[in-house]
Write a protein that holds these residues in place. Structure first.
Motif, PDB file in Angstrom:
ATOM      1  N   ALA A  65     -30.706 -31.560  -3.042  1.00 23.34           N
ATOM      2  CA  ALA A  65     -30.960 -31.650  -4.486  1.00 23.34           C
ATOM      3  C   ALA A  65     -30.743 -33.091  -4.914  1.00 23.34           C
ATOM      4  CB  ALA A  65     -30.025 -30.742  -5.263  1.00 23.34           C
ATOM      5  N   VAL A  89     -33.243 -32.239 -10.036  1.00 21.25           N
ATOM      6  CA  VAL A  89     -32.466 -31.666 -11.153  1.00 21.25           C
ATOM      7  C   VAL A  89     -32.632 -32.580 -12.359  1.00 21.25           C
ATOM      8  CG1 VAL A  89     -30.189 -30.892 -11.908  1.00 21.25           C
ATOM      9  CG2 VAL A  89     -30.800 -30.756  -9.469  1.00 21.25           C
ATOM     10  N   PHE A 102     -34.755 -27.315 -12.990  1.00 18.18           N
ATOM     11  CA  PHE A 102     -34.870 -27.544 -11.543  1.00 18.18           C
ATOM     12  C   PHE A 102     -36.353 -27.615 -11.201  1.00 18.18           C
ATOM     13  CE2 PHE A 102     -31.102 -24.626 -12.020  1.00 18.18           C
ATOM     14  CZ  PHE A 102     -30.169 -25.643 -12.004  1.00 18.18           C
ATOM     15  N   LEU A 106     -36.690 -23.403  -5.708  1.00 19.10           N
ATOM     16  CA  LEU A 106     -35.239 -23.199  -5.575  1.00 19.10           C
ATOM     17  C   LEU A 106     -34.995 -21.702  -5.697  1.00 19.10           C
ATOM     18  CD1 LEU A 106     -32.381 -24.541  -5.394  1.00 19.10           C
ATOM     19  CD2 LEU A 106     -32.299 -24.389  -7.897  1.00 19.10           C
ATOM     20  N   VAL A 112     -27.159 -25.718  -0.771  1.00 22.71           N
ATOM     21  CA  VAL A 112     -27.767 -26.992  -1.156  1.00 22.71           C
ATOM     22  C   VAL A 112     -26.776 -28.141  -0.973  1.00 22.71           C
ATOM     23  CG1 VAL A 112     -28.545 -28.257  -3.212  1.00 22.71           C
ATOM     24  CG2 VAL A 112     -29.415 -25.960  -2.785  1.00 22.71           C
ATOM     25  N   LEU A 114     -26.159 -31.850  -2.468  1.00 20.47           N
ATOM     26  CA  LEU A 114     -26.572 -32.680  -3.592  1.00 20.47           C
ATOM     27  C   LEU A 114     -26.349 -34.164  -3.272  1.00 20.47           C
ATOM     28  CD1 LEU A 114     -26.186 -31.879  -7.269  1.00 20.47           C
ATOM     29  CD2 LEU A 114     -25.409 -34.119  -6.530  1.00 20.47           C
ATOM     30  N   ARG A 131     -24.670 -26.915 -12.867  1.00 18.17           N
ATOM     31  CA  ARG A 131     -25.859 -26.169 -13.305  1.00 18.17           C
ATOM     32  C   ARG A 131     -26.504 -25.444 -12.124  1.00 18.17           C
ATOM     33  NH1 ARG A 131     -29.344 -30.166 -16.168  1.00 18.17           N
ATOM     34  NH2 ARG A 131     -28.066 -31.669 -15.058  1.00 18.17           N
ATOM     35  N   LEU A 132     -26.476 -26.089 -10.965  1.00 16.48           N
ATOM     36  CA  LEU A 132     -27.022 -25.423  -9.770  1.00 16.48           C
ATOM     37  C   LEU A 132     -26.150 -24.220  -9.410  1.00 16.48           C
ATOM     38  CD1 LEU A 132     -27.918 -28.608  -7.712  1.00 16.48           C
ATOM     39  CD2 LEU A 132     -29.551 -26.808  -8.320  1.00 16.48           C
ATOM     40  N   ARG A 133     -24.840 -24.411  -9.457  1.00 20.61           N
ATOM     41  CA  ARG A 133     -23.925 -23.309  -9.125  1.00 20.61           C
ATOM     42  C   ARG A 133     -24.106 -22.156 -10.117  1.00 20.61           C
ATOM     43  NH1 ARG A 133     -17.699 -24.840  -8.618  1.00 20.61           N
ATOM     44  NH2 ARG A 133     -17.915 -25.138 -10.845  1.00 20.61           N
ATOM     45  N   TYR A 135     -26.696 -21.361 -11.635  1.00 19.66           N
ATOM     46  CA  TYR A 135     -27.990 -20.712 -11.342  1.00 19.66           C
ATOM     47  C   TYR A 135     -27.868 -19.739 -10.170  1.00 19.66           C
ATOM     48  CZ  TYR A 135     -32.876 -20.292  -9.878  1.00 19.66           C
ATOM     49  OH  TYR A 135     -34.112 -19.803  -9.509  1.00 19.66           O
ATOM     50  N   VAL A 137     -26.681 -21.001  -6.843  1.00 19.24           N
ATOM     51  CA  VAL A 137     -26.852 -21.752  -5.605  1.00 19.24           C
ATOM     52  C   VAL A 137     -25.467 -22.181  -5.111  1.00 19.24           C
ATOM     53  CG1 VAL A 137     -27.553 -24.075  -4.907  1.00 19.24           C
ATOM     54  CG2 VAL A 137     -29.199 -22.584  -6.019  1.00 19.24           C
ATOM     55  N   ILE A 139     -23.270 -25.028  -3.535  1.00 14.61           N
ATOM     56  CA  ILE A 139     -23.268 -26.469  -3.243  1.00 14.61           C
ATOM     57  C   ILE A 139     -22.377 -26.687  -2.021  1.00 14.61           C
ATOM     58  CG2 ILE A 139     -22.759 -28.795  -4.105  1.00 14.61           C
ATOM     59  CD1 ILE A 139     -24.966 -27.441  -5.688  1.00 14.61           C
TER      60      ILE A 139
END
Ligand SMILES: O=P(O)(O)OC[C@H]1O[C@H](OP(=O)(O)OP(=O)(O)O)[C@H](O)[C@@H]1O
Ligand SMILES: O=C(O)c1cc(=O)[nH]c(=O)[nH]1
Length: 174
Positions: A65, A89, A102, A106, A112, A114, A131-133, A135, A137, A139
């Motif tokens: 990412a 992102v 995103f 994804l 992922v 980063l 924000r990824l977490r 969602y 995902v 990290i």
């Protein structure tokens, strides 16, 4: 170019002295202009080689990412080198078109790594990682190219993420 030569080259092309306001609002007498090193083919190729060496095992993650904007070029060259897809992102959705944060494929449940260009307080990296977490995902790690050693490691640990950095401020002779 080996890692020491890469550090020297990054300093040579991107190290600026003056009065700078940083993303965090802090003031600094120096600035590592990521666009001055992240737009040069020789540096990007060498960064991909050196970053590959500190990535978690390739089978332990699905995707890279890259937070906009500075990390995008580095992430894309690294992704080509390791043959993994990546997601971009955004800081904020555009408000039109697909209106996504995103960009690219994804999937929830993916692992992922980063990539960040400069870590100062890690505020920007953590905003993207959180924000990824949120969602859905995982990290696996946050990896910075340059750690200015101004709280990033502590803030990333506090937020519950793993981190590594290719170069510390001292590697650049700062
Ligand atoms: O660790 P921090 O305290 O968050 O500061 C470092 C961040 O600030 C810069 O991004 P910038 O805001 O300049 O965004 P850009 O990449 O879109 O230019 C840099 O590229 C990092 O992302
Ligand atoms: O903290 C920042 O905003 C920052 C510091 C730095 O050295 N380089 C950069 O691109 N951003």
């Amino acid at each position: 170019m080996n890692k020491a030569e890469l550090a020297k080259r990054i300093k040579e092309v991107a190290f600026l002295e003056g009065d700078f306001v940083l993303r965090s609002g802090k003031h600094s007498k120096y600035y590592v202009d990521k666009y001055l090193f992240g737009t040069k083919p020789d540096i990007l190729k060498s960064l991909a080689v050196e970053l590959t060496k500190i990535l978690p095992p390739l089978e332990s993650f699905d995707r890279l990412a890259g937070p906009e904007l500075g990390a995008v070029t580095i992430t894309s060259v690294l992704a080509c080198t390791i043959n993994k897809p990546f997601v971009l992102v955004r800081k904020a959705a555009k408000g039109y078109g697909t209106d996504k944060i995103f960009e690219g494929e994804l999937h929830k449940g993916e692992k992922v790594v980063l990539i960040e260009d400069i870590l100062t307080t890690a505020g920007a990296a953590l905003s993207a990682a959180e924000r990824l977490r949120d969602y859905g995902v995982e990290i696996v790690k946050i990896i910075g190219v340059v750690d200015r050693e101004e709280g990033a490691a502590e803030n990333i640990a506090k937020a519950g993420f793993q981190m590594d950095a290719l170069l510390k401020k001292s590697d650049l002779g700062i």
